[in-house]
Design a protein around this motif. Structure first.
Motif, short mmCIF file in Angstrom:
data_model
loop_
_atom_site.label_atom_id
_atom_site.label_comp_id
_atom_site.label_asym_id
_atom_site.label_seq_id
_atom_site.Cartn_x
_atom_site.Cartn_y
_atom_site.Cartn_z
N GLU A 287 -3.04 -1.40 11.39
CA GLU A 287 -4.04 -0.35 11.20
C GLU A 287 -3.61 0.91 11.94
OE1 GLU A 287 -7.80 -1.45 12.89
OE2 GLU A 287 -7.15 -1.07 14.94
N PRO B 257 -6.78 0.39 3.12
CA PRO B 257 -5.41 0.81 2.82
C PRO B 257 -5.41 1.70 1.57
CG PRO B 257 -5.47 -1.53 3.33
CD PRO B 257 -6.90 -1.09 3.24
N GLY C 134 -1.07 -3.99 3.95
CA GLY C 134 -2.44 -3.51 3.98
C GLY C 134 -2.73 -2.78 5.28
N THR C 135 -2.55 -1.46 5.29
CA THR C 135 -2.70 -0.66 6.50
C THR C 135 -3.96 0.17 6.40
OG1 THR C 135 -0.27 -0.50 6.55
CG2 THR C 135 -1.50 0.91 8.06
N ASP D 17 -9.23 -6.94 2.57
CA ASP D 17 -8.85 -6.32 3.84
C ASP D 17 -9.04 -7.32 4.99
OD1 ASP D 17 -8.40 -4.10 2.36
OD2 ASP D 17 -9.78 -2.79 3.44
N ASP E 27 0.85 -1.18 0.00
CA ASP E 27 0.00 0.00 0.00
C ASP E 27 0.90 1.24 0.00
OD1 ASP E 27 0.79 0.61 2.71
OD2 ASP E 27 -0.71 -0.78 3.44
#
Length: 618
Positions: A167, A269, A150-151, A306, A144
């Protein structure tokens, strides 16, 4: 033959396919089986997506392409690191560049040398994209915009909410209805100069009496309406990084909760914008933009779905499956586009979604799974995995519809699947056996330090990091190594004997089937980069969550109570992949390394000089 079409179906489990075939639910795979055959294909050690598809592409075992896990470590610092690619900037006056850590020569490179075109859609470990005669869209390995897998971002009015795995949490000050809009931000990339967060404005206008939220952004579109449970369209944003520098990304929003005085909003993300990615994600460079022009904006991260948001409880199962549906449609559109253009050569397209759905929804197949927390599985989601298999079968149907008598069609998975009920903390076992020590004042459990930073290296001979790897703390290799070269082999044998056949005292089941030295598991020019030992877990077991990043828990075994309830990182013999073709083939002894030679033979070309496999065609 003049054309080869490969439909990759990540994680499709042969046992489940067999059951559904017997019920008549997979007509296109049934047709493939009737025309050519259907069997199993041995996966790699370990049975991981980037490892297995790299062996597919290069025709070599991991020792020949250098991908051994998602996670690697920097031996001097013991720091966990991503194992698929790295960023380099040799000089502050030159732009950073991406280096693909998958080595070896992929099949599309050999075809290009022979003047044969390839189209490669989303193959793992193809970032940055390989130059080739044809087109390529990178897959797993594309980060990302913040550089992670994937944040996501969770916006909440709950002041006690803390960030969970992968996250960011943004607190919202909203007293309730009538208090007006909330001014906030979308968090983008880190500024390379000072590592601060680049942001762009976001206005959140809650209207609970109307059951909706209005979002105003600095991007396109500038205004959105959100209702609970539905994903927004993509929003294109620009993040300023300096006087003349910026980065473009795309993001989607989901309204999780809207009540008087309580608001929860999730932002996906921030993906690379395919129209203007900060680093190339396709070959030619404009191919990613061409797809977006024709098909619309799409996910570009290597891990599309996600999963962390669902594991963290930020979105629910219905929202996750809705996103999976979007991913399917994106990939089906790409495959259909290229099938219509294919007149010769290789077309490969990977569908990742079966893997992700099984990871998160396996618990619905097992009422007694620890992740169900003693509650009966929600009947709404019991059939989610089967529906994913039917969707996979439809993708095979697209390929068969486009095939003619000059076309070899291959449908395959890189590994199978199974339950993940119990975790094994390898570092806890090493500590219990006097091979790993914690610093004075540090207790097990990973409370103060989440990874190997709590280890006392002056008293540690071995440590575990990653999903299957064990390393010796070697003198001259590790930053604070204590194991001399003449003790290494004996120590490896000691650990392998102790872990092999390890039984879980609670269940009486074999948690570890065996442990292989890297010399036994691999061969090739990159063996020295592999873990010293590779663990083969038993059915239902996997490395524990904290153990994968080097954590040391109080006990060796623990229940897996996370939504991530299915897995495949066990003894590879337990999770072979699926293989089907529309031509007769040799399925006995088939392995991932055999696919590249098979494709080359089908297109009239010899196997590459480094390839270990042989063609499966009869």
């Amino acid at each position: 033959m003049e054309k080869v079409i490969v439909v990759g179906l990540d994680g499709l489990e042969p046992r489940l396919v067999g059951e559904m075939l017997r019920r008549g639910e997979l007509p296109h795979l049934a047709r493939l089986s009737a025309e050519g055959g259907l069997g199993r294909v041995a996966t790699t050690s370990p049975a991981q997506t980037p490892v297995a598809w790299s062996s597919f592409a290069t025709g070599t075992n991991p020792g020949g392409h250098g991908i051994f896990d998602f996670i690697a470590r920097e031996p001097r610092s013991y720091r966990p690191d991503l194992a698929l690619n790295r960023y380099e900037q040799p000089s502050p006056f030159l732009p950073a560049r991406v280096v693909n850590l998958r080595r070896g020569q992929p099949v599309w490179d050999l075809l290009s040398s022979a003047g044969i075109r390839s189209v490669i859609l989303r193959c793992p470990c193809s970032y940055p994209p390989d130059p080739l005669r044809g087109r390529l869209l990178s897959g797993m390995g594309v980060p990302d915009l913040r550089g992670g897998f994937g944040t996501g971002t969770f916006y909440t009015t709950d002041p006690a909410e803390a960030a969970r795995e992968s996250e960011q949490v943004v607190p919202l000050d909203w007293p309730g209805p009538g208090s007006g809009p909330i001014e906030s931000v979308v968090i983008g990339p880190r500024n390379p100069k000072d590592r601060s967060d680049a942001t762009t404005p976001l206005t959140i206008d809650p209207r609970p009496d109307e059951g909706r939220v209005l979002l105003r952004t600095s991007g396109t579109p500038g205004e959105l309406e959100l209702r609970p449970g539905s994903w927004s369209p993509w929003v294109r944003l620009r993040f300023k990084l300096g006087l003349l520098q910026g980065a473009r990304g795309i993001v989607r929003f989901l309204l999780r909760r809207l009540e008087p005085g309580r608001l929860e909003l999730y932002a996906s993300p921030v993906n690379f914008d395919p129209m203007a990615p900060p680093f190339p994600i396709s070959h030619p460079d404009l191919y990613a933009a061409d797809l977006a022009d024709e098909l619309g904006l799409y996910h570009t991260t290597g891990m599309v779905e996600d999963h962390s948001a669902l594991v963290n409880g930020r979105i629910d199962e219905a929202a996750f499956l809705s996103q999976c549906d979007d991913s399917w449609r994106e990939r089906e559109g790409m495959l259909s586009r290229e099938l219509h253009r294919l007149d010769a050569g290789l077309l490969y397209c990977l569908f990742d979604t079966p893997d992700r759905v099984q990871h998160l929804f396996w618990r619905f197949l097992e009422p007694d799974h620890p992740a169900n927390l003693g509650l009966p599985p929600d009947p709404e989601f019991v059939g989610a995995i089967a529906e994913t298999y039917r969707r996979a079968d439809s993708a095979v149907g697209l390929a068969l519809e486009a095939a003619d008598d000059r076309t070899l069609v291959i449908a395959m998975s890189d590994h199978g699947f199974g339950s993940f009920r119990r975790g094994v903390n390898l570092n806890a076992w090493l500590r219990e056996h006097g091979l790993l020590a914690l610093r004075d004042g540090e207790g097990p459990g990973g409370g103060q330090e989440p990874d190997l930073r709590q280890v006392d290296w002056s008293r540690t001979k071995a440590y575990a990091l990653g999903l299957t790897g064990l390393y010796l703390n070697r003198i001259g290799r590790e930053g604070q190594g204590i194991v001399p070269p003449d003790e290494a082999e004996g120590l490896k044998e000691q650990i392998a004997r102790g872990l092999s056949g390890l039984v879980d005292p609670r269940t009486g089941r074999e948690a570890i089937r065996g442990v292989d030295s890297r010399e036994r598991a691999y061969a090739g020019p990159f063996v020295e980069e592999a873990p010293d030992l590779v663990v083969r877990f038993g059915a239902g077991y996997r490395v524990s969550w904290s153990g994968s990043l080097g954590g040391v828990s109080a006990g060796i075994f623990e229940d897996n109570t996370r939504r991530w309830s299915g897995d495949h990182i066990v003894d590879p013999a337990l999770v072979p992949g699926l293989l089907a073709m529309n031509r007769p083939f040799r399925d006995e002894g088939a392995a991932m390394v055999d696919l590249a030679p098979t494709i080359l033979e089908a297109l009239g070309q010899p196997a590459g000089p480094a390839m270990e496999g042989r063609s499966l065609l009869r």
